[in-house]
Design a protein around this motif. Structure first.
Motif, short mmCIF file in Angstrom:
data_model
loop_
_atom_site.label_atom_id
_atom_site.label_comp_id
_atom_site.label_asym_id
_atom_site.label_seq_id
_atom_site.Cartn_x
_atom_site.Cartn_y
_atom_site.Cartn_z
N ASN A 280 0.83 -1.16 -0.11
CA ASN A 280 0.06 0.04 -0.06
C ASN A 280 0.93 1.21 -0.18
O ASN A 280 0.21 2.30 -0.27
CB ASN A 280 -0.77 0.04 1.21
CG ASN A 280 -2.10 -1.05 1.01
OD1 ASN A 280 -2.46 -1.10 0.00
ND2 ASN A 280 -2.82 -1.58 2.51
N HIS B 288 -9.73 9.66 1.27
CA HIS B 288 -9.89 8.15 1.17
C HIS B 288 -9.09 7.07 2.05
O HIS B 288 -9.53 5.90 2.57
CB HIS B 288 -9.18 7.72 -0.36
CG HIS B 288 -10.17 8.20 -1.35
ND1 HIS B 288 -9.51 9.01 -2.49
CD2 HIS B 288 -11.43 8.49 -1.47
CE1 HIS B 288 -10.52 9.43 -3.34
NE2 HIS B 288 -11.78 9.10 -2.62
N LEU C 223 -10.49 4.28 4.31
CA LEU C 223 -9.98 2.64 4.45
C LEU C 223 -9.37 2.24 5.97
O LEU C 223 -9.68 1.30 6.31
CB LEU C 223 -8.61 2.78 3.56
CG LEU C 223 -8.79 2.80 2.05
CD1 LEU C 223 -7.80 3.05 1.26
CD2 LEU C 223 -9.55 1.41 1.60
N TRP D 245 -12.54 1.42 7.70
CA TRP D 245 -13.05 0.32 7.21
C TRP D 245 -12.26 -0.84 7.62
O TRP D 245 -12.92 -2.03 8.07
CB TRP D 245 -12.90 0.29 5.59
CG TRP D 245 -13.68 -1.08 5.09
CD1 TRP D 245 -14.52 -1.56 5.20
CD2 TRP D 245 -13.01 -1.62 3.76
NE1 TRP D 245 -14.91 -2.59 4.65
CE2 TRP D 245 -13.87 -2.51 3.53
CE3 TRP D 245 -12.08 -1.34 2.76
CZ2 TRP D 245 -13.89 -3.49 2.30
CZ3 TRP D 245 -12.01 -1.91 1.68
CH2 TRP D 245 -12.86 -3.07 1.56
N GLN D 246 -11.08 -0.91 7.72
CA GLN D 246 -10.04 -1.82 8.51
C GLN D 246 -10.35 -2.05 10.09
O GLN D 246 -10.42 -2.90 10.59
CB GLN D 246 -8.62 -1.49 8.51
CG GLN D 246 -8.10 -1.33 7.17
CD GLN D 246 -6.47 -1.11 6.82
OE1 GLN D 246 -6.10 -0.45 7.70
NE2 GLN D 246 -6.14 -1.66 5.87
#
Length: 108
Positions: free
Chosen positions: A7, A18, A22, A25-26
């Motif tokens: 990444n 973003h 992310l 979300w993790q």
């Protein structure tokens, strides 16, 4: 052997919004759904709590709280049925509905 940076190589092209989404979300992937207990398991749980309280034995409780599971150990000092809460010797109050596992520790 291909050595990829993962990444790291893409973060320069991502907007901060973003990256934030992310990361959130993790974090949500780590959430645990509350375990559902059937009638027999609730009865067994109740009997184990009563036994531990009456014998003043140390217990290890599996507790679900805020989408996480943790273990709490201690001696139960009070079972408050009107508030549906049990109290450990260190002052922690744990609601009955968040407990899904009890094990008595071995007396030495």
């Amino acid at each position: 052997m291909i050595r990829d940076r993962g990444n790291i190589k893409w973060t320069a092209m991502m907007l901060p919004e973003h990256v934030k989404l992310l990361r959130e979300w993790q974090e949500q992937d780590k959430y645990v759904k509350k375990p559902e207990l059937d009638e027999w398991a609730l009865q067994e749980l109740s009997e184990q709590l009563q036994l531990a309280y009456n014998q003043k034995r140390e217990v290890e409780l599996k507790v679900w709280e805020e989408k996480q599971i943790y273990k709490a150990t201690g001696i139960i000092t009070k079972l408050n049925q009107t508030n549906a809460t049990l109290y450990l010797e260190d002052g922690r109050a744990i609601p009955f509905h968040s407990i899904f596992g009890v094990s008595l520790t071995i007396a030495e």
